[in-house]
Design an enzyme around this catalytic site. Structure first.
Site, short mmCIF file in Angstrom:
data_model
loop_
_atom_site.label_atom_id
_atom_site.label_comp_id
_atom_site.label_asym_id
_atom_site.label_seq_id
_atom_site.Cartn_x
_atom_site.Cartn_y
_atom_site.Cartn_z
N GLY A 231 -2.44 50.85 -16.11
CA GLY A 231 -3.90 50.71 -15.67
C GLY A 231 -4.59 49.88 -16.58
O GLY A 231 -4.33 49.61 -17.68
N CYS B 118 3.28 52.26 -19.92
CA CYS B 118 2.07 51.68 -20.53
C CYS B 118 0.77 52.64 -20.58
O CYS B 118 0.88 53.60 -21.06
CB CYS B 118 1.72 50.50 -19.94
SG CYS B 118 0.51 49.32 -20.90
N HIS C 252 6.63 47.18 -20.45
CA HIS C 252 6.96 47.20 -19.03
C HIS C 252 8.30 46.96 -18.72
O HIS C 252 8.85 45.74 -18.55
CB HIS C 252 5.75 46.26 -18.51
CG HIS C 252 4.65 46.58 -18.44
ND1 HIS C 252 3.97 47.11 -17.46
CD2 HIS C 252 3.61 46.06 -19.40
CE1 HIS C 252 2.75 47.57 -17.82
NE2 HIS C 252 2.49 46.62 -18.89
N SER D 166 5.61 37.00 16.28
CA SER D 166 4.95 35.73 15.89
C SER D 166 6.20 34.67 15.52
O SER D 166 6.15 33.37 15.39
CB SER D 166 4.15 35.77 14.85
OG SER D 166 5.09 36.39 13.64
N GLY D 167 7.40 35.46 15.25
CA GLY D 167 8.37 34.46 14.80
C GLY D 167 8.65 34.52 13.37
O GLY D 167 9.41 34.10 12.74
N GLY D 168 7.64 35.07 12.95
CA GLY D 168 7.66 35.44 11.27
C GLY D 168 8.75 36.51 10.94
O GLY D 168 9.28 37.21 11.92
N ASP E 205 8.71 39.53 9.62
CA ASP E 205 8.24 40.89 9.76
C ASP E 205 8.26 41.31 11.21
O ASP E 205 9.00 42.27 11.75
CB ASP E 205 6.83 41.41 9.19
CG ASP E 205 6.61 41.08 7.84
OD1 ASP E 205 7.92 40.90 7.02
OD2 ASP E 205 5.53 40.97 7.35
N SER E 206 7.74 40.41 12.21
CA SER E 206 7.55 40.98 13.51
C SER E 206 9.06 40.62 14.22
O SER E 206 9.47 41.02 15.07
CB SER E 206 6.56 39.87 14.29
OG SER E 206 6.79 38.87 14.30
N SER E 207 9.70 39.67 13.53
CA SER E 207 11.14 39.41 14.07
C SER E 207 11.98 40.69 13.81
O SER E 207 12.93 40.87 14.56
CB SER E 207 11.65 38.23 13.53
OG SER E 207 11.04 37.02 13.82
N LYS F 249 9.06 43.58 1.36
CA LYS F 249 9.54 42.38 1.79
C LYS F 249 11.07 41.89 1.92
O LYS F 249 11.83 42.04 2.65
CB LYS F 249 8.74 41.24 1.51
CG LYS F 249 8.86 40.09 2.32
CD LYS F 249 8.07 39.92 3.34
CE LYS F 249 7.92 38.78 4.15
NZ LYS F 249 6.90 38.85 5.17
#
Ligand code: XMP
Length: 538
Positions: free
Chosen positions: A55, A82, A183, A237-239, A241-243, A384
């Site tokens: 934080g 941390c 980290h 859209s062909g991207g 995520d939507s694909s 992703k």
């Protein structure tokens, strides 16, 4: 059956999504929640373990992000990272103070191998000793802190130190409490993923059943149960995520899914046809696929418009109009599907503490005019990289699954000034050459070295500047456009550096563009970083 999970409590640090991704890489599902989340709610979720993130503040200051001491009595293992480790110390009666100097960057560290975090299989409190991984005890870690733990809370012992930090990691095994000052989630800590693995798989005893093949199977069942005989509409859209959402829904409900794909004439070269080849008739999926060829409509709306925000607005609004017309033809549907993914959920303020609020430009406003009962978001829990893995499980082509990010307004924001069909053709052709050359050079490197080259950009494309200049071609004087090549390296697209593409790749690209693309006599390489530049041009 309840899904096994780890809860990541977000105190507003910059690496919080990264922590969650690293946990998922251990095949353990996790969710991010704000530190303000009610303790009872956290208990009800029945987590196998909890991680407190970094934080931005000092835990002893007025107004700092806090947690209740009762959190540490829940009875599941807790790991503070941390700020999380400092807060744990502060709340449980130890002392955190400001150091004379900030400890920052790659730092040599000595780990105590008897701690389960670092390989101690026989340590108390370990639920699954078989999963504990041994690690180098003299190693490096990524440090970034001003405050330090000057006095441990009662019951704790220090299990790592650096030359300036006596408590670089700590534990109280009798209560299942652990803390790490550095980290482990960043790649600069080479043994970091093992430490998180030891925590979630060894100490918390998570079975590691979060896998994309089972996710796909389970989602197909869940979608079938939810949708039944209903109708689902998705704007494709062909991207990526939507694909992937389309592929998943199609496998689950076939013809009950209708996808509307709007070709606005601002896609990359051949892209519309590529999307149609996958999702259209004769492709590998069973669904209703509607392609709307709206190129001319967009070009006429954009004629004479030069102001970037106005262009974006027109493209967005026109998308809604086109989609609306199609939706009217389809009539009422039961579900409107969206390709929302987990970072969208976190960044829109529903998950953690992230300051970034992103609006969803590509789908914003749709629910207002589509007649539907419910939203369905099959990728809502995925990062992703997990969406990509799910896409591969579904058999989507790699070119689609590993597609670069592409903005909703498409080439409209890669053509500076007025957009015309002729300019679209120029930028499409130049961009295709550029992508082909970079792709080829990267693939050659990868086959020789087994990994991507250092210069491999995270996003790269050609843009058409609005500048025309004098040149020569044979004996002729030309007055043609300049193409700008952009290639950036970035982690989160909030900041970026220009990628150092090899000179020969740039030269080959330039040669081919000026020879093969009519209307271009100059090729420029954009070396700007973000800020002050952006990745896109408008
Ligand atoms: P900028 O230009 O803002 O781009 O530095 C950062 C990342 O966001 C993408 N981008 C967009 N994506 N709709 C999108 O879906 C948009 O309007 C849009 N504008 C930029 C850009 O491609 C880069 O990956």
């Amino acid at each position: 059956m309840e899904r096994e999970k780890i809860i990541v409590i977000d105190f507003g640090g910059q690496y919080n999504q990264l922590v969650a991704r690293r946990v998922r890489e251990c095949n353990v599902y996790c969710e991010i929640y704000s530190y303000k989340t009610d303790l009872d709610k956290i208990k009800q979720m029945n987590p196998s373990g909890i991680i407190l993130t970094g934080g931005p503040s000092s835990c002893y200051e007025e107004g700092a992000a806090k947690c209740s001491p009762k959190l540490f009595e829940i009875g599941v293992p807790i790991l503070g990272l941390c700020y999380g480790a400092q807060l744990m110390t502060h709340v449980l009666g130890g002392k955190v103070e400001r150091a004379k100097d900030r400890e920052y960057g790659k730092t040599e560290i000595t780990l105590d191998a008897s701690s389960a975090l670092f390989g101690g299989k026989n340590a108390q409190g370990v639920k699954n000793a078989g999963e504990i991984k041994q690690m180098q005890t003299d190693t490096l870690c990524w440090m970034s802190h001003f405050d330090y733990i000057s006095q441990l809370a009662p019951g704790f012992r220090s299990v790592a130190h650096t030359s300036s930090t006596p408590v670089a990691a700590m534990e109280d095994v009798s209560r299942g409490l652990y803390g790490i000052q550095f980290h482990p989630e960043v790649l600069h800590t080479p043994e970091g993923s093992k430490m998180l693995y030891n925590f979630v798989r060894g100490i918390c005893g998570c079975a590691g059943d979060w896998r994309m093949d089972t996710f796909v199977e389970d989602s197909i069942k869940a979608i079938r149960d939810k949708v039944g005989n209903g109708k689902v509409l998705l704007a494709l859209s062909g991207g990526v995520d939507s694909s992937v959402a389309a592929g998943l829904l199609s496998r689950a409900i076939g013809q009950h899914l209708t996808c509307v794909f709007v070709d606005h004439g601002l896609l990359r070269k051949n892209e519309g046809d590529e999307v149609e080849a996958v999702f259209g008739k004769g492709g590998q999926f069973d669904l209703n696929f509607i392609r709307v060829n709206a190129q001319e409509r967009y070009y006429s709306k954009l004629a004479g418009v030069t102001e970037p925000e106005r262009k974006r607005k027109i493209i967005g609004e026109e998308f809604i109009r086109v989609f609306e017309e199609e939706a009217k033809k389809i009539g009422a549907v039961d579900f409107l599907a969206q390709g929302t993914i987990y970072p969208d959920v976190v960044e829109s303020g529903l998950g953690g503490e992230s300051a970034v609020i992103k609006s969803h430009h590509n789908v914003g406003g749709l629910p207002d005019f589509v007649d539907f009962k419910e939203i369905i978001e099959p990728l809502r829990d995925l990062f992703k990289d997990e969406v990509r893995k799910a896409g591969l499980e579904l058999g989507l082509p790699e070119a689609l699954v590993f597609r670069q990010p592409f903005p909703g307004p498409g080439l409209g924001i890669r053509i500076i000034g007025e957009v015309t069909g002729e300019k679209v053709k120029i930028v499409q052709d130049a961009d295709a050459i550029y992508r082909e050359e970079v792709g080829k050079a990267a693939a050659e490197w990868k086959s020789a070295h087994g990994e991507n080259p250092d210069w491999m950009p995270d996003q790269y494309f050609a843009a058409l500047t609005n500048m025309r200049s004098v040149g020569v071609m044979g004996d002729e004087r030309t007055y043609d456009y300049a193409i700008a090549l952009r290639a950036v390296k970035t982690v989160d697209f909030m900041t970026a550096e220009a990628a150092q593409l090899p000179w020969d790749v740039l030269q080959r690209t330039m040669n081919r563009i000026v020879n093969e693309v009519r209307g271009v006599n100059r090729v420029l390489y954009d070396v700007s970083s973000k800020p002050p530049g952006t990745v896109e041009f408008e």
